[in-house]
Design a protein around this motif. Structure first.
Motif, PDB file in Angstrom:
ATOM      1  N   ASP A 275       0.788  -1.243   0.000  1.00  0.00           N
ATOM      2  CA  ASP A 275       0.000   0.000   0.000  1.00  0.00           C
ATOM      3  C   ASP A 275       0.815   1.286   0.000  1.00  0.00           C
ATOM      4  N   LEU A 276       1.837   1.364   0.836  1.00  0.00           N
ATOM      5  CA  LEU A 276       2.593   2.622   0.921  1.00  0.00           C
ATOM      6  C   LEU A 276       3.240   2.952  -0.426  1.00  0.00           C
ATOM      7  N   ILE A 277       3.659   1.918  -1.147  1.00  0.00           N
ATOM      8  CA  ILE A 277       4.369   2.133  -2.407  1.00  0.00           C
ATOM      9  C   ILE A 277       3.416   2.611  -3.503  1.00  0.00           C
ATOM     10  N   THR A 278       2.262   1.974  -3.625  1.00  0.00           N
ATOM     11  CA  THR A 278       1.304   2.432  -4.644  1.00  0.00           C
ATOM     12  C   THR A 278       0.712   3.788  -4.253  1.00  0.00           C
ATOM     13  N   TRP A 279       0.622   4.030  -2.950  1.00  0.00           N
ATOM     14  CA  TRP A 279       0.152   5.342  -2.474  1.00  0.00           C
ATOM     15  C   TRP A 279       1.133   6.427  -2.920  1.00  0.00           C
ATOM     16  N   ALA A 280       2.452   6.083  -2.893  1.00  0.00           N
ATOM     17  CA  ALA A 280       3.495   7.014  -3.332  1.00  0.00           C
ATOM     18  C   ALA A 280       3.488   7.165  -4.853  1.00  0.00           C
ATOM     19  N   LEU A 281       3.513   6.043  -5.560  1.00  0.00           N
ATOM     20  CA  LEU A 281       3.584   6.081  -7.029  1.00  0.00           C
ATOM     21  C   LEU A 281       2.340   6.718  -7.637  1.00  0.00           C
ATOM     22  N   GLY A 282       1.207   6.572  -6.958  1.00  0.00           N
ATOM     23  CA  GLY A 282      -0.036   7.140  -7.471  1.00  0.00           C
ATOM     24  C   GLY A 282      -0.147   8.632  -7.208  1.00  0.00           C
ATOM     25  N   GLY A 283       0.690   9.173  -6.338  1.00  0.00           N
ATOM     26  CA  GLY A 283       0.719  10.621  -6.152  1.00  0.00           C
ATOM     27  C   GLY A 283      -0.030  11.165  -4.955  1.00  0.00           C
ATOM     28  N   TYR A 284      -0.723  10.294  -4.196  1.00  0.00           N
ATOM     29  CA  TYR A 284      -1.501  10.852  -3.079  1.00  0.00           C
ATOM     30  C   TYR A 284      -0.618  11.185  -1.881  1.00  0.00           C
ATOM     31  N   LEU A 285       0.453  10.422  -1.723  1.00  0.00           N
ATOM     32  CA  LEU A 285       1.340  10.630  -0.570  1.00  0.00           C
ATOM     33  C   LEU A 285       1.974  12.024  -0.597  1.00  0.00           C
ATOM     34  N   PHE A 286       2.336  12.476  -1.794  1.00  0.00           N
ATOM     35  CA  PHE A 286       3.072  13.740  -1.906  1.00  0.00           C
ATOM     36  C   PHE A 286       2.276  14.941  -1.387  1.00  0.00           C
TER      37      PHE A 286
ATOM     38  N   CYS B  37      15.236  12.437  -0.494  1.00  0.00           N
ATOM     39  CA  CYS B  37      16.238  12.090  -1.509  1.00  0.00           C
ATOM     40  C   CYS B  37      16.893  13.357  -2.043  1.00  0.00           C
ATOM     41  N   GLN B  38      17.835  13.161  -2.955  1.00  0.00           N
ATOM     42  CA  GLN B  38      18.505  14.298  -3.588  1.00  0.00           C
ATOM     43  C   GLN B  38      17.491  15.200  -4.294  1.00  0.00           C
ATOM     44  N   GLY B  39      17.735  16.513  -4.222  1.00  0.00           N
ATOM     45  CA  GLY B  39      16.840  17.445  -4.911  1.00  0.00           C
ATOM     46  C   GLY B  39      15.895  18.107  -3.931  1.00  0.00           C
ATOM     47  N   GLU B  40      15.054  19.006  -4.448  1.00  0.00           N
ATOM     48  CA  GLU B  40      14.151  19.746  -3.579  1.00  0.00           C
ATOM     49  C   GLU B  40      12.820  19.023  -3.460  1.00  0.00           C
ATOM     50  N   ASP B  41      12.411  18.736  -2.233  1.00  0.00           N
ATOM     51  CA  ASP B  41      11.128  18.068  -1.970  1.00  0.00           C
ATOM     52  C   ASP B  41      11.003  16.749  -2.739  1.00  0.00           C
ATOM     53  N   ARG B  42      12.082  15.982  -2.740  1.00  0.00           N
ATOM     54  CA  ARG B  42      12.070  14.664  -3.400  1.00  0.00           C
ATOM     55  C   ARG B  42      12.077  13.582  -2.330  1.00  0.00           C
ATOM     56  N   TRP B  43      11.244  12.548  -2.523  1.00  0.00           N
ATOM     57  CA  TRP B  43      11.052  11.548  -1.478  1.00  0.00           C
ATOM     58  C   TRP B  43      10.930  10.143  -2.065  1.00  0.00           C
ATOM     59  N   LEU B  44      11.332   9.174  -1.251  1.00  0.00           N
ATOM     60  CA  LEU B  44      11.148   7.775  -1.619  1.00  0.00           C
ATOM     61  C   LEU B  44      10.401   7.069  -0.490  1.00  0.00           C
ATOM     62  N   ALA B  45       9.389   6.301  -0.858  1.00  0.00           N
ATOM     63  CA  ALA B  45       8.690   5.465   0.135  1.00  0.00           C
ATOM     64  C   ALA B  45       9.335   4.090   0.142  1.00  0.00           C
ATOM     65  N   ILE B  46       9.577   3.568   1.326  1.00  0.00           N
ATOM     66  CA  ILE B  46      10.119   2.212   1.470  1.00  0.00           C
ATOM     67  C   ILE B  46       9.240   1.459   2.459  1.00  0.00           C
ATOM     68  N   ALA B  47       8.826   0.254   2.066  1.00  0.00           N
ATOM     69  CA  ALA B  47       7.951  -0.553   2.932  1.00  0.00           C
ATOM     70  C   ALA B  47       8.500  -1.968   3.009  1.00  0.00           C
ATOM     71  N   VAL B  48       9.244  -2.247   4.047  1.00  0.00           N
ATOM     72  CA  VAL B  48       9.835  -3.571   4.212  1.00  0.00           C
ATOM     73  C   VAL B  48       8.892  -4.442   5.024  1.00  0.00           C
ATOM     74  N   LEU B  49       8.436  -5.541   4.421  1.00  0.00           N
ATOM     75  CA  LEU B  49       7.421  -6.353   5.084  1.00  0.00           C
ATOM     76  C   LEU B  49       7.950  -7.687   5.598  1.00  0.00           C
TER      77      LEU B  49
END
Lengths: 420, 417
Positions: free
Chosen positions: A148-159, B247-259
């Motif tokens: 969920d967190l990943i598709t939430w990010a890729l889909g643009g809602y998280l931002f 992440c690098q750049g202005e207002d750049r982010w990465l989501a990570i979800a380790v399950l």
């Protein structure tokens, strides 16, 4: 809506095979609530979703998952190992007469088992098969892992949610649940075409796109204005101001839409709120004669003006309770509503008056549990939450023996062989 | 009449306003249903007055907020308070399979166009009403916006940081965007039921009741244990790391979800710190939950040295769930959305070519039938002549009486926000 007698459920004639997991289970639940015969198919030992909490009285076990309970009401359940040859044969037998197959495996998984749409549509050309995947059946992200967190990010809602310092999601994972809801409607759209043409088809649902679809106008902001919508916390951002919309009250918080200018309902709401403050002796003189149309014009208003107006309002709201304020809001047409907690909703007089909550017996727990009721009220074919979620393999005999005509002995053999 | 798409032949009249109902109708329109959107110059849909406007120039035919919820429909402008306007609405109801209402409870009844009225005109009509709290009940009269519905539905209480106040979702209006999915499902089920039984019905959508479906287990848990679930940032009780990293750049982010542990070990390897996986502070999910602040700091140091795109590619290639936190611009460049053809660039009659989002699903045999959103009243003639088959004389009368509104009826345009 208690006006007529009811003949049958809206989707009574249809059978659905449900291979989905997690939030995607909502798809089959909505169809089951509408009266379809939904058979949830789990691997022997139980579906991975049974490992999702919260758990009944915090007892983590496959037959105690409230997540499982909640998203599988009105379904029957069987076990079947579709990774065995015998299991595949049985699945094909079930698919032959099914109207819908729902699944949320990685793209290609069912194809490799000989159970993809290409194979199933050959034995049942009328089949509607709905596949829910993180990013769709094909494309550069096809192999991506997409919880969920990943598709939430890729889909643009998280931002777009949170304070400028950091994006934040919704603490109860939403992406696959959204896709489950979308997939239910999509399946019925494909079904409608089948009723007109006799033709089934494959429905390819992308969770990422389901998330993008929630964005309202974010992509239009980029396309039309070359503006990247960013986070402004608990507020509405206008041309020159950030307008706070969550306020603290005595027993929690409320959402208040404080706007002026063009929207007539908004100016009326502002004035009614000041009227309420005045009755409590908390409206400053200048606010009573404030020109909401011109001085509070959302397009031109400065931060200074907004803060000046919001100050005494915030002070007044601190003296109010959610419930009392909302009662006044309804009466006086003020655009304010409580930021309810889960508990507030359980106690809501509105939901009570609509007989929303239902009780279902759980004989295996020796208890009756409270469930959310119908997601929508239908006058002729009202939704009933009539059956709790299935235990592991609960309906194996009912389906394998009674419906497919196998002997009990053969079913035992299949069980021992790990097929069911 | 267009005859393509899965819903070809389905006829809908959309009396909606502001988002939920229009958006629900749009989802059916895109799949081929013929949807007539009833609007008027005298009571403008607030969405026509909402930003973003084409090139930042406000105007009633230039709002991207409106086009996003109203494409693939025909717009007719009717003053429902005028006798001939009401008659026209009645003709549309007789024509339609589905009537959709997105006004506060009681508003259509006051106009003489409630369910009981509609049913007299067309006994098997499907009459869909969507409101924040449902069509009856002690609070049903509340007429708010999507942020109110979201707040009331518990979503605010579940968004934000622990120890901080509840947070609105984007524009506050999450439930506005989630309700249409449930509406489509209900309408399609009612249509199929009517096809089999000949019976229409009235559908009462309470947006609150639909939204409970998004949080079902939390209500059960609260009813059993009294526990009230609240916001917890980006963290999950059973997974770690699970968050958003700069992440690098202005207002750049990465989501990570380790399950699981395998993903955790892969993450450590990709970060060039395989030893971290064995470090007693992080060796198990329980340990990682205990030391999560420290863990997030370490990961942030690594992501901060890379672009979000690069880090995502490395991690996904190693089987670690990771995703760029796409912003409004990124979405247009996202390779997967490009591959899906998610954005379509269509020629609007006033705005020119601009973007539209596709549906979130593809049908293998009946592709969707998206076309641009209408300008206000753009299809007056088409609806009156080709759909309702009215004579030129009758049409003339409608304009003379002001039953069909025109630009002359327009009050001064005021942008809303």
């Amino acid at each position: 809506m208690q006006e007529t007698s009811h003949s049958e459920n809206a989707l009574a004639p249809y059978r659905v095979l449900d291979l989905t997991q997690g939030g995607c289970l909502l798809c089959g639940k909505l169809l089951a609530d509408l009266g379809a015969d939904v058979i949830k198919i789990e691997p022997p030992g139980g579906d991975p979703t049974r490992g999702l909490g919260p758990f009944y009285k915090d007892q983590a076990s496959p037959e105690r998952s409230l997540y499982w309970f909640a998203y599988n009401t009105n379904k029957r359940g069987i076990t079947l190992n579709i990774e065995t040859e015998k299991g595949q044969e049985l699945f094909r037998r079930l698919a032959k007469t099914a109207d819908f197959v729902l699944e949320s495996f990685n793209p290609g998984y069912l194809d490799n088992l000989g159970l993809g749409y290409a194979a199933l549509s050959e034995i049942n050309p009328k089949l509607v098969m709905t596949s829910i995947t993180p990013c769709g059946q094909t494309g550069p992200y096809t192999g991506f892992k997409g919880p969920d967190l990943i598709t939430w990010a890729l889909g643009g809602y998280l931002f777009v949610v949170g304070y400028p310092e950091k994006p934040v999601w919704i603490s109860f994972p939403q992406a696959s649940i959204q896709a489950g809801a979308e997939a239910a409607g999509a399946s019925l759209v494909a079904h409608w075409h089948r009723t007109q043409s006799g033709e089934g088809q494959h429905v390819d649902v992308s969770i990422q796109e389901c998330v993008t679809d929630l964005l309202w106008n974010v992509t239009e902001y980029w396309d039309l204005n070359k503006t990247i919508v960013n986070r402004v916390g608990n507020a509405w951002k206008t041309a020159h101001a950030v307008m706070r919309q969550v306020f603290t009250v005595k027993d929690g918080h409320v959402a208040l839409l404080l706007m002026g200018g063009g929207g007539a309902g908004m100016v009326a709401s502002d004035k009614a709120l000041v009227g309420l403050m005045d009755e409590a002796g908390m409206a400053p003189e200048w606010l009573k004669t404030f020109d909401w149309v011109h001085e509070f014009d959302t397009m031109k208003m400065t931060q200074e003006t907004f803060d000046k107006v919001a100050g005494p309002i915030a002070k007044f709201l601190l003296t109010q309770t959610k419930e009392r304020l909302f009662a006044e809001a309804i009466k006086r047409r003020i655009l304010v509503a409580p930021a309810n907690t889960v508990k507030d909703i359980l106690e809501s007089p509105q939901l009570k008056a609509r007989n929303f909550w239902v009780e279902l017996e759980h004989p295996e727990l020796g208890e009756t549990l409270k469930y959310s009721g119908a997601f929508v009220q239908l006058s002729e074919t009202p939704i009933k939450i009539r059956r709790r979620a299935p235990l592991v393999g609960e309906h194996n005999d009912e389906i394998y023996v009674n419906e497919l005509g196998m002997t009990k002995r053969y079913v035992t053999t299949l069980r021992k062989a790990g097929v069911i | 009449m267009p005859g393509k798409g899965a819903l070809a032949g389905v006829k809908i009249v959309d009396f909606g306003r502001v988002f939920v109902n229009p958006n629900t109708a749009m989802r059916l329109a895109v799949q081929g249903a013929t949807v007539v959107r009833v609007e008027s110059h005298t009571a403008l849909d607030l969405q026509r007055m909402a930003r973003p406007y084409k090139d930042n120039m406000s105007g009633l035919n230039s709002s991207g907020s409106f086009t996003g919820s109203n494409n693939s429909k025909y717009s007719i402008t009717v003053d429902l308070r005028k006798p001939k306007g009401k008659e026209l609405a009645m003709k549309l109801i007789r024509w339609a399979d589905v009537v959709m209402i997105g006004m506060p409870p009681g508003a259509m009844e006051k106009l003489g166009l409630g369910y009981q009225d509609a049913r007299k005109l067309k006994p098997d009509i499907i009459y869909f009403m969507s409101s924040q709290l449902g069509n009856y009940g002690p609070y049903s009269a509340f007429a708010g916006f999507g942020n109110h519905a979201s707040a009331m539905s518990g979503l605010y209480s579940l968004t934000g940081w622990p120890d901080d106040e509840p947070m609105g979702q984007y524009s506050g209006a999450y439930v506005d965007a989630t309700s249409p999915r449930f509406g489509v499902t209900a309408i399609m089920a009612a249509l199929d039921c009517r096809r089999r039984t000949g019976k229409g019905q009235v559908i009462d959508q309470s947006q609150l009741e639909a939204a409970t479906q998004l949080l079902l287990p939390l209500f059960m848990d609260c009813a059993i244990t009294g526990r009230v679930a609240l916001r917890s940032g980006n963290r999950l009780a059973y997974a770690s790391p699970h968050g958003v990293f700069r992440c690098q750049g202005e207002d750049r982010w990465l989501a990570i979800a380790v399950l699981d542990e395998r993903e955790w070990r892969s993450l450590c390897r990709v970060m060039g710190k395989p030893g971290l996986a064995r470090d007693h502070r992080f060796a198990t999910v329980e340990a990682r939950k205990k030391n999560e602040d420290e863990l997030e700091k370490l990961i942030g140091e690594w992501t901060g040295a890379h672009t979000a795109e690069q880090a995502m590619d490395w991690l996904q290639a190693a089987g670690v769930p990771a995703g760029v936190v796409n912003n409004g611009k990124d979405l247009f460049d996202d390779p997967q959305l490009k591959h899906r053809g998610h954005f379509r660039f269509l020629q609007h009659s006033v705005m020119g070519v601009h973007s539209y989002s596709s549906p979130a699903y593809r049908l293998s045999k009946t592709p969707d039938q998206q076309f641009p959103a209408p300008a206000l009243g753009e299809h007056n003639e088409f609806v009156l002549k080709d759909i309702l088959k009215l004579s030129d004389d009758d049409i003339g009368d409608l304009f003379v009486e002001g039953a069909v509104t025109t630009d002359a009826d327009l009050p001064e345009f005021k942008a809303l926000a």
